[in-house]
Design a protein around this motif. Structure first.
Motif, mmCIF file in Angstrom:
data_model
loop_
_atom_site.group_PDB
_atom_site.id
_atom_site.type_symbol
_atom_site.label_atom_id
_atom_site.label_comp_id
_atom_site.label_asym_id
_atom_site.label_seq_id
_atom_site.Cartn_x
_atom_site.Cartn_y
_atom_site.Cartn_z
ATOM 1 N N ASN A 69 10.242 55.880 -23.717
ATOM 2 C CA ASN A 69 10.099 57.243 -23.190
ATOM 3 C C ASN A 69 11.219 58.169 -23.688
ATOM 4 O O ASN A 69 10.985 59.355 -23.924
ATOM 5 N N LEU A 70 12.414 57.621 -23.847
ATOM 6 C CA LEU A 70 13.508 58.445 -24.377
ATOM 7 C C LEU A 70 13.182 58.892 -25.804
ATOM 8 O O LEU A 70 13.393 60.053 -26.175
ATOM 9 N N ILE A 71 12.608 57.983 -26.593
ATOM 10 C CA ILE A 71 12.253 58.331 -27.981
ATOM 11 C C ILE A 71 11.121 59.365 -27.998
ATOM 12 O O ILE A 71 11.131 60.307 -28.791
ATOM 13 N N LYS A 72 10.180 59.209 -27.054
ATOM 14 C CA LYS A 72 9.118 60.226 -26.952
ATOM 15 C C LYS A 72 9.730 61.595 -26.657
ATOM 16 O O LYS A 72 9.312 62.623 -27.180
ATOM 17 N N GLY A 73 10.737 61.596 -25.770
ATOM 18 C CA GLY A 73 11.429 62.843 -25.425
ATOM 19 C C GLY A 73 12.102 63.456 -26.655
ATOM 20 O O GLY A 73 12.034 64.661 -26.871
ATOM 21 N N ILE A 74 12.729 62.604 -27.465
ATOM 22 C CA ILE A 74 13.392 63.096 -28.688
ATOM 23 C C ILE A 74 12.364 63.741 -29.622
ATOM 24 O O ILE A 74 12.600 64.815 -30.177
ATOM 25 N N PRO A 160 20.981 54.591 -25.207
ATOM 26 C CA PRO A 160 21.169 53.246 -25.760
ATOM 27 C C PRO A 160 21.219 53.317 -27.295
ATOM 28 O O PRO A 160 20.626 54.228 -27.886
ATOM 29 N N MET A 161 21.952 52.384 -27.926
ATOM 30 C CA MET A 161 22.214 52.399 -29.370
ATOM 31 C C MET A 161 20.988 52.740 -30.224
ATOM 32 O O MET A 161 21.034 53.646 -31.063
ATOM 33 N N VAL A 162 19.893 52.016 -29.978
ATOM 34 C CA VAL A 162 18.720 52.165 -30.851
ATOM 35 C C VAL A 162 18.123 53.575 -30.712
ATOM 36 O O VAL A 162 17.690 54.191 -31.691
ATOM 37 N N VAL A 163 18.162 54.111 -29.490
ATOM 38 C CA VAL A 163 17.626 55.463 -29.250
ATOM 39 C C VAL A 163 18.559 56.501 -29.885
ATOM 40 O O VAL A 163 18.115 57.479 -30.486
ATOM 41 N N LYS A 164 19.855 56.247 -29.769
ATOM 42 C CA LYS A 164 20.850 57.162 -30.339
ATOM 43 C C LYS A 164 20.636 57.311 -31.856
ATOM 44 O O LYS A 164 20.764 58.399 -32.417
ATOM 45 N N GLY A 165 20.266 56.198 -32.496
ATOM 46 C CA GLY A 165 20.007 56.228 -33.937
ATOM 47 C C GLY A 165 18.891 57.215 -34.265
ATOM 48 O O GLY A 165 19.007 58.015 -35.198
ATOM 49 N N VAL A 166 17.818 57.181 -33.469
ATOM 50 C CA VAL A 166 16.683 58.091 -33.694
ATOM 51 C C VAL A 166 17.140 59.545 -33.491
ATOM 52 O O VAL A 166 16.809 60.424 -34.272
ATOM 53 N N TRP A 167 17.928 59.781 -32.450
ATOM 54 C CA TRP A 167 18.416 61.129 -32.123
ATOM 55 C C TRP A 167 19.289 61.661 -33.254
ATOM 56 O O TRP A 167 19.156 62.794 -33.695
#
Ligand code: HEC
Length: 182
Positions: A69-74, A160-167
Motif C-alpha cells: 500500500n505504501l508503494i501504491k501511495g508513492i 521500510p528500506m525496499v519502499v524507500k528505494g522506490v520513493w
C-alpha cells in the motif's frame, strides 16, 4: 431612532462605496509574485483550522499499513502531486510551477505532514484548500486512493528500506520534474 437608522445606513453605503473605489483604484494587489500579508494568512489559516476540526475524519485509515500500500501511495503521488510538492529530493526538486505560486506548496520531503493525523491529510487532499492552488482530488481519485496517499505521506520519513528505494528512484518523466522534455 429614525435618525440613527438613517445615519447607520448612510455610513454603510459610504463604506461600501469607499471599498468599491479602493478596489477599482488598483491599490489592492492582484499579482501572484508577492508574499501574502499576515492578515490574509491569519484569516485563511483560522478558517482552515476551524473547518478541519469540524469536518476532518477521526476514524482510523481503512488502508492497511504494509509495503504494497505504501508503494501504491508513492505511485499515486508521483503521478499527481510531484509537480507541486516535489520528489524525495525535497526543496531541491521544486518545479517551475511550484516556484511561481502565490501560496507556495510545501516540498513534502522537506516540509512533510508526518505530524498531522491521516484524517486531516485525507480531508485536505479530498477537498483541496481554498485560496491556494491545492486542488480537490475527489473529482479524480476515490476515497480509497486518497487514504492510500494519506498513508504514504504519514510514513514518508520512516519508510521500510525496499519502499524507500522506490520513493528515491523518483519519477522517470521529465515533463513532471523539469516542465519540459530535454
Ligand atoms: C497545482 C499544485 C498542487 C498540486 C498538483 C497538489 N497540491 Fe497539495 N498543496 C498545494 C498548495 C499550494 C498547498 C499549500 C496550501 C496552504 O498553504 O494552505 C498544498 C497543501 C497540501 C497539503 C497540506 C500541507 C501542510 O503542510 O499542511 C497536503 C497534505 C497536500 N497538499 C497533498 C497533496 C497531494 C497528496 C497531492 C496529489 C494528489 C497534491 N497535494 C497536489 C498545491 C498543490
Amino acid at each position: 431612532m429614525r435618525r440613527i437608522i438613517v445615519g447607520t445606513v448612510a455610513l454603510i453605503v459610504v463604506g461600501l462605496l469607499g471599498a468599491y473605489a479602493i478596489l477599482q483604484s488598483g491599490l489592492i494587489p492582484a499579482n501572484a509574485d508577492a508574499k501574502p500579508s499576515s492578515l490574509e494568512q491569519w484569516v485563511a489559516e483560522t478558517s482552515l483550522q476551524a473547518t478541519l476540526s469540524r469536518e476532518a475524519p477521526t476514524t482510523p485509515n481503512p488502508v492497511a499499513l504494509n509495503n504494497e500500500n505504501l508503494i501504491k501511495g508513492i505511485h499515486l503521488y508521483t503521478k499527481n502531486c510531484v509537480v507541486c510538492h516535489g520528489t524525495a529530493k525535497g526543496n531541491a526538486s521544486e518545479t517551475p510551477l511550484a516556484k511561481g505560486q502565490y501560496i507556495k506548496p510545501p516540498q513534502l520531503a522537506t516540509d512533510g505532514v508526518e505530524d498531522d493525523t491521516m484524517g486531516i491529510t485525507f480531508w485536505k487532499i479530498k477537498h483541496g484548500i481554498r485560496w491556494t492552488a491545492m486542488p480537490a482530488w475527489n473529482k479524480t481519485l476515490t476515497d480509497h486512493q486518497i487514504w492510500t496517499l494519506a498513508l504514504f505521506l504519514k510514513h514518508m520519513d520512516k519508510l521500510p528500506m525496499v519502499v524507500k528505494g522506490v520513493w528515491q528512484q523518483g519519477p522517470t518523466d521529465n515533463l513532471i520534474t523539469n516542465g519540459a522534455r530535454p
